[in-house]
Design an enzyme around this catalytic site. Structure first.
Site, PDB file in Angstrom:
ATOM      1  N   ASP A 189       0.882  -1.167   0.000  1.00  0.00           N
ATOM      2  CA  ASP A 189       0.000   0.000   0.000  1.00  0.00           C
ATOM      3  C   ASP A 189       0.918   1.215   0.000  1.00  0.00           C
ATOM      4  O   ASP A 189       1.591   1.485   1.001  1.00  0.00           O
ATOM      5  CB  ASP A 189      -0.903   0.010   1.239  1.00  0.00           C
ATOM      6  N   HIS A 190       0.968   1.936  -1.125  1.00  0.00           N
ATOM      7  CA  HIS A 190       1.979   2.983  -1.274  1.00  0.00           C
ATOM      8  C   HIS A 190       1.857   4.085  -0.234  1.00  0.00           C
ATOM      9  O   HIS A 190       2.822   4.801   0.029  1.00  0.00           O
ATOM     10  CB  HIS A 190       1.948   3.575  -2.686  1.00  0.00           C
ATOM     11  N   HIS A 252      -6.061   2.492   2.304  1.00  0.00           N
ATOM     12  CA  HIS A 252      -5.340   3.687   2.745  1.00  0.00           C
ATOM     13  C   HIS A 252      -5.855   4.201   4.088  1.00  0.00           C
ATOM     14  O   HIS A 252      -5.086   4.423   5.021  1.00  0.00           O
ATOM     15  CB  HIS A 252      -5.472   4.814   1.720  1.00  0.00           C
TER      16      HIS A 252
END
Length: 503
Positions: A189-190, A252
């Site tokens: 998950d960036h 996120h």
């Protein structure tokens, strides 16, 4: 504030020798994110000299055509990256076909001999989600889920979305775990690669002035905003299968919320940090689908004006159905049922075509119990708040009251600002470069463990069920506004209101 070098700055660390295999190497994600991240690592001295890349995809490219695509994706790369690209190879074919893997294994063996990659393998699934399980199972079937001769590791990096709901996520995990052990799997998950997300841990656990206030006794409410001014751009087809709840909230938002509100870990390593994140996610109250309707708002943007430009509504976007009921906006009222946060409302909102692009976490503190200078003397005084800006203008802002110069004792809110780009000369790795580097060295701290995935889907499941009927509870908002008006009512019931983020 002038830029200064980060105290105790370390020399760039290099991962061990390895071969990176990207499935979906001809796709958009590879071109936009993965290749620029690798170029950044190469040009900053954070790639092993014994590194190479093998692309796998259905597109019928030759090695030279693949290298040209790599060069085009990173036009401003330095000489180190350009030289490295010369050794990259490509395998065209179906992802689960034996012929594809026969060629891949041949090239991996060649890389071990020619570039000394040492039998170490990192497989990156940059394909469409529907083939994640297929590729994982094929890797096991073809014997690629173990290191090559003399190697220390074979790891699997999986992109989001990890499933479409709890059931599909569990099914995907079952398929992945037939091929790889959990400690081999790196779910990316960036957002977790952003320095400001990681700095939540430093802010809380390295500063005695903050941690004692980080609880229900002092914090009145928490707001998490993930706003985008853009629409779906050319990703309408993908967005039709996702929506804001799956695309942003389940991953996120849940990750940022967990880091912000978890208990202090007993050690700053992957296991202990992820243990505490899971505990926090399990403490989030999960309503019934009927209760979820009253605790959530979903919306979809209409035509409007953003940044002084007229934009079309979601249903007029490319590859979007003209009667689509997919949400582009979600607002939730959550609560965490544990000793630290009981009774503190947590407001979450995310949306596209909002006025600005901003991601922030805001902790609003209780007002002082007695204010001697009320009325006009304090009309510009707002509650104290601590705002963690994740993007853009990454930093931390503390709002507090101060006396306005003059004879009258008038008080107003002012702010102390910390900004990363002015405080540190070298902001370090961020986003994809950081996460790729961590996967190469085997640091799983910023990756999502299987029980985190499961619990995050548990949290959003009631909202998915409540909204499963076509058009259920869908409210519209003009592009360039902060979402449907009914989202304001979600807070007004408790006498609260949404913050307006300032950049």
């Amino acid at each position: 504030m002038s830029k200064t070098a980060a105290p105790g700055a370390q020399q760039p660390t290099k991962p061990p020798p390895l071969a990176l295999v990207i499935f979906g190497a001809s796709g958009d994600l590879t071109a936009r994110k993965i290749l620029p991240a690798l170029a950044s690592l190469a040009d900053s001295g954070r790639l092993s000299d014994q590194f190479t890349l093998i692309g796998v995809a259905r597109t019928q490219w030759s090695d030279e055509e693949f290298r040209q695509a790599v060069t085009t994706a990173v036009p401003g790369a330095g000489d180190t990256w350009k030289k490295l690209v010369e050794r990259f190879r490509y395998v065209p074919g179906e992802y689960a076909a034996t012929a594809t893997f026969d060629k891949l294994k041949e090239l991996l063996g060649e890389a071990d001999k020619k570039y000394k990659t040492g039998g170490n393998r990192l497989y990156y699934l940059a394909t469409i989600p529907e083939v994640f399980a297929l590729v994982a199972e094929a890797l096991a079937k073809e014997g690629c889920n173990q290191p090559g001769e003399g190697g220390d590791f074979a790891r699997l990096v999986v992109e989001k979305p990890y499933g479409r709901d709890l059931t599909s996520a569990l099914a995907l995990d079952a398929a992945v775990h037939t091929a790889f052990a959990e400690d081999q799997v790196f779910r990316i998950d960036h957002y977790l690669g952003k320095e400001t997300v990681q700095n939540v841990l430093a802010l809380r656990f390295a500063n005695a002035i903050f941690e004692p206030l980080w609880n229900r006794r002092y914090v009145e409410q928490v707001q998490i905003t993930v706003a985008e001014s853009i629409g779906v751009e050319h990703r309408g087809g993908f967005y039709e299968t996702a929506g804001a709840l799956r695309d942003i909230v389940q991953n996120h938002v849940m990750q940022v919320l967990a880091l912000t509100m978890m208990e202090p870990p007993t050690a700053m390593d992957a296991k202990h940090i992820r243990d505490e994140k899971v505990k926090l996610l399990k403490a989030i109250d999960i309503p019934s689908p009927d209760e979820a309707v009253d605790k959530a708002v979903r919306g979809q943007y209409l035509a409007g004006v953003v940044d002084s430009e007229s934009v079309v509504g979601y249903r007029e976007e490319e590859a979007v159905a003209p009667d689509s009921c997919v949400e582009t906006y979600v607002a939730l009222r959550l609560q965490v049922d544990n000793w630290r946060w009981a009774g503190v409302p947590i407001y979450v909102r995310t949306g596209k075509r909002l006025p600005v692009r901003v991601t922030e976490v805001a902790l609003q503190f209780h007002r002082v119990p007695f204010l001697a200078f009320e009325g006009l003397l304090s009309r510009d005084l707002r509650p104290n708040s601590l705002v963690l800006r994740i993007q853009p203008n990454e930093g931390i802002k503390l709002h507090f009251g101060a006396k306005v110069p003059g004879e009258a004792f008038r008080v107003q809110s002012v702010a102390m600002d910390f900004e990363y780009d002015t405080a540190f000369a070298d902001p370090g790795l961020d986003g994809y470069p950081r996460l790729l580097h961590d996967a190469m060295v085997g640091d799983a701290t910023l990756f999502i463990r299987t029980d985190e995935v499961e619990q995050a889907w548990e949290v959003v499941a009631p909202y998915q069920e409540a909204w499963s009927e076509p058009g259920a509870g869908l409210h519209f908002y003009d592009a360039g506004t902060w979402g449907p008006h009914i989202a304001d009512l979600l807070l007004e019931r408790s006498g609260d209101s949404w913050r307006t983020p300032t950049l």
